[in-house]
Motif scaffolding. Sequence first.
Motif, PDB file in Angstrom:
ATOM      1  N   PRO A 144      53.977  23.047  41.027  1.00 43.76           N
ATOM      2  CA  PRO A 144      53.008  23.548  40.025  1.00 43.76           C
ATOM      3  C   PRO A 144      52.445  24.919  40.391  1.00 43.76           C
ATOM      4  CG  PRO A 144      52.609  21.228  40.475  1.00 43.76           C
ATOM      5  CD  PRO A 144      53.628  21.680  41.480  1.00 43.76           C
ATOM      6  N   GLN A 145      52.154  25.141  41.669  1.00 41.16           N
ATOM      7  CA  GLN A 145      51.645  26.447  42.091  1.00 41.16           C
ATOM      8  C   GLN A 145      52.729  27.521  41.999  1.00 41.16           C
ATOM      9  OE1 GLN A 145      48.937  26.380  45.634  1.00 41.16           O
ATOM     10  NE2 GLN A 145      49.558  24.241  45.762  1.00 41.16           N
ATOM     11  N   LYS A 148      53.174  28.602  38.403  1.00 38.30           N
ATOM     12  CA  LYS A 148      52.068  29.462  37.998  1.00 38.30           C
ATOM     13  C   LYS A 148      52.275  30.889  38.503  1.00 38.30           C
ATOM     14  CE  LYS A 148      47.009  29.453  37.793  1.00 38.30           C
ATOM     15  NZ  LYS A 148      45.776  28.764  38.248  1.00 38.30           N
ATOM     16  N   ILE A 151      55.080  32.771  36.406  1.00 39.21           N
ATOM     17  CA  ILE A 151      54.966  32.939  34.954  1.00 39.21           C
ATOM     18  C   ILE A 151      55.319  34.354  34.481  1.00 39.21           C
ATOM     19  CG2 ILE A 151      53.293  33.048  33.051  1.00 39.21           C
ATOM     20  CD1 ILE A 151      52.082  30.462  34.103  1.00 39.21           C
ATOM     21  N   LEU A 219      46.111  35.396  35.821  1.00 40.24           N
ATOM     22  CA  LEU A 219      46.437  34.909  37.158  1.00 40.24           C
ATOM     23  C   LEU A 219      45.697  35.691  38.233  1.00 40.24           C
ATOM     24  CD1 LEU A 219      50.283  34.327  36.822  1.00 40.24           C
ATOM     25  CD2 LEU A 219      48.517  32.571  37.060  1.00 40.24           C
ATOM     26  N   ASP A 222      42.161  34.544  38.313  1.00 41.17           N
ATOM     27  CA  ASP A 222      42.057  33.235  38.977  1.00 41.17           C
ATOM     28  C   ASP A 222      42.082  33.391  40.491  1.00 41.17           C
ATOM     29  OD1 ASP A 222      41.910  31.973  36.580  1.00 41.17           O
ATOM     30  OD2 ASP A 222      44.011  31.343  36.513  1.00 41.17           O
TER      31      ASP A 222
END
Length: 231
Positions: A144-145, A148, A151, A219, A222
């Motif tokens: 999942p990381q 991300k 992307i 991103l 974040d």
Amino acid sequence: MDFSVVFEKATPILLAGIKLTIGISLLSILIGFFLGLIACLMGMSKFRVFRLISGAYVWIIRGTPMLVQAFIVFFGVPQVVQLFVSGFKFTPFVAGVITLSLNAGAYLSEIFRGGIQAVDKGQMEAARSLGLSKSKAMIRVVLPQAFKISIPSLVNQFIITIKDTSILSVIGLAEVVNKAKTYVGSTYRFFETYVYVAGLYLVVISVLMIISKMLEKRLNNDKKSKSNRSA
């Protein structure tokens, strides 16, 4: 030169072509996503055979022109299969999807590998310390990381795939360039038609570039917020 005539008469034809261009790109990038993920995980496997298969796939696809790949898929593969199955052949759409998917998968494999390597190794160690197996830690924590992180590169690959569809006009795929060639063949309005096609590509690609920049900015924000909280 009369752009108004081309705009009026060619718009329905070219819009049908650009719809197919976007549609086959979406389907191919989706299939390529899974091919790339499988190739990436095989390439990082402890089993040498898997690594060799993955490495050979990426090496062949990245080392040969997509035009040649399209010819092999559309003309070559059916010729071999016809030795066993009479009358077998691919439609231009199926051959196009196979070619684009294989091509995108090889490049996405490298994107995923970079994303996985960019994840802090401590994440895997922390997941293992909590009792997760290596495979579960990879699926639930690392991937999942990695997705991300990847992307912006995934959007960029989608842009490349959209532009690569123009190559498939040589096997008869009715995408926008093929439609333009058909229209030009009956009107001889080369300049206006291909400028129009370039404009359609620019609109689609510009939208994707804006999306990519927005995702990249989000991103980065974040990351900054996480670093501020940790500080």
